[in-house]
Design an enzyme around this catalytic site. Structure first.
Site, PDB file in Angstrom:
ATOM      1  N   ASN A 102       3.262  -6.869  13.095  1.00  0.00           N
ATOM      2  CA  ASN A 102       2.864  -5.484  13.556  1.00  0.00           C
ATOM      3  C   ASN A 102       3.429  -5.031  14.755  1.00  0.00           C
ATOM      4  O   ASN A 102       3.803  -5.884  15.635  1.00  0.00           O
ATOM      5  CB  ASN A 102       1.257  -5.430  13.592  1.00  0.00           C
ATOM      6  N   ASP A 123       6.113   4.458  -1.719  1.00  0.00           N
ATOM      7  CA  ASP A 123       7.519   5.247  -1.352  1.00  0.00           C
ATOM      8  C   ASP A 123       8.864   4.545  -2.229  1.00  0.00           C
ATOM      9  O   ASP A 123       9.894   4.751  -2.106  1.00  0.00           O
ATOM     10  CB  ASP A 123       8.011   4.983  -0.188  1.00  0.00           C
ATOM     11  N   CYS A 125      -5.156  16.821 -19.628  1.00  0.00           N
ATOM     12  CA  CYS A 125      -4.828  16.244 -20.785  1.00  0.00           C
ATOM     13  C   CYS A 125      -3.948  14.967 -20.607  1.00  0.00           C
ATOM     14  O   CYS A 125      -3.639  14.462 -21.884  1.00  0.00           O
ATOM     15  CB  CYS A 125      -4.049  17.327 -21.452  1.00  0.00           C
ATOM     16  N   GLN A 138       0.709  -1.370   0.012  1.00  0.00           N
ATOM     17  CA  GLN A 138       0.034   0.087   0.083  1.00  0.00           C
ATOM     18  C   GLN A 138       0.901   1.133  -0.014  1.00  0.00           C
ATOM     19  O   GLN A 138       0.496   2.360  -0.062  1.00  0.00           O
ATOM     20  CB  GLN A 138      -0.823  -0.172   1.399  1.00  0.00           C
ATOM     21  N   HIS A 141      -1.430   1.317  -4.277  1.00  0.00           N
ATOM     22  CA  HIS A 141      -1.799   2.763  -4.227  1.00  0.00           C
ATOM     23  C   HIS A 141      -0.846   3.643  -5.029  1.00  0.00           C
ATOM     24  O   HIS A 141      -0.849   4.670  -4.958  1.00  0.00           O
ATOM     25  CB  HIS A 141      -2.061   3.203  -2.658  1.00  0.00           C
TER      26      HIS A 141
END
Ligand code: NAD
Ligand code: ZN
Length: 255
Positions: free
Chosen positions: A220, A112, A138, A109, A127
């Protein structure tokens, strides 16, 4: 590397390593927590960029369309952080896992570019990526490197450019969605790293994998809603330390 970790976490790392070494395909879903040790703050942290720029007010497509000059204040600072950031041991160890054939794909996600800088090739940027820009009027494309010197990057047609990242409120390209769900449904292991799994539709990937009997291994710093509901092995700690320990054990388990 695992020496300073609680014995419980060390044991779970060994268990996870044995599963990964014996499974194919293995994929990873990563989020902002992955790059915190590289100096890019996540959304949940109390300090840094996002305490000054509420993502709900700055990272939405409506905000960009209504006031691109305001949103570019945030984008400038984000670009500075991303420019300075170097891959950390979590990125580098995922790259090693891919090269050694233990990891087939990363769905990130993050915008970077640090997975690629850390040596991984099979990266799906769910993303988008902030290294290119497009004109919403344009459709001309530019590289950020060519436009960085402009205070407010503008198209040759005069419109303010937008980075090729998916803002809140924007849809995702269909091929990205389809490929990610296909990979999730075939995976034997899903490594979830540094995401709070709040942002949809990326947060539905673990359920797709789990429904198809993949083992869910979550890394995590804190528990998430996944931890109780879907995760099979929870490895609590900094992604850099855990990934270093995990790769060491995977190599041992495969020997
Ligand atoms: P999030 O901020 O919602 O959650 C980050 C998670 O990582 C939390 O669970 C946190 O506890 C954990 N974490 C923090 N530091 C960690 C560490 N050192 N090691 C392991 N875990 C750690 O992030 P999200 O779920 O990815 O959602 C945020 C959205 O914002 C995403 O869509 C992403 O595209 C975007 N975003 C991207 C970047 C980036 O590209 N680096 C940075 C900020 C936000
Ligand atoms: Zn244009």
């Amino acid at each position: 590397m695992t020496g300073q970790m609680p014995e419980e976490v060390t044991q779970r790392i060994k268990q996870a390593a044995e599963i990964i070494a014996a499974s194919h395909p293995v994929i990873a879903l990563t989020g902002a927590g992955m790059s915190v040790e590289s100096g890019i703050p996540d959304f949940r942290g109390k300090n840094g960029l996002w305490s000054r720029y509420d993502p709900g007010l700055y990272a939405t497509i409506d905000a960009f369309l209504a006031d691109p000059v305001k949103v570019w204040e945030m984008l400038r600072e984000m670009d500075d952080l991303v420019m300075k950031a170097k891959p950390n041991p979590a990125h580098i160890n995922l790259g090693i896992l891919e090269k050694k054939g233990f990891l087939q794909h990363i769905i990130t996600q993050n915008i970077d570019n640090l997975h690629q800088a850390g040596g991984a090739s099979n990266v799906i940027e769910y993303h988008g990526n902030c290294s290119t820009l497009s004109c919403l009027s344009c459709t001309r494309q530019y590289s950020m490197a060519d436009k960085r010197h402009e205070h407010l990057p503008e198209c040759d047609c005069g419109k303010i450019l937008k980075p090729n990242i998916v803002f809140f409120g924007e849809g995702l390209p269909e091929d990205t969605l389809n490929l990610s769900f296909e990979l999730a449904s075939k995976a034997r292991v899903l490594l979830v790293i540094g995401t709070s799994a709040q942002v949809s539709p990326a947060n539905t990937i673990p359920a797709v994998a789990s429904r198809n009997n993949a083992a869910i291994i979550e890394i995590n710093k804190e528990k998430t809603w996944l931890t109780e509901q879907l995760t099979d092995i929870f490895l609590e700690g900094d992604a850099g330390d855990i990934m270093s320990g995990l790769v060491e054990e995977i190599v041992k388990a495969d020997a």
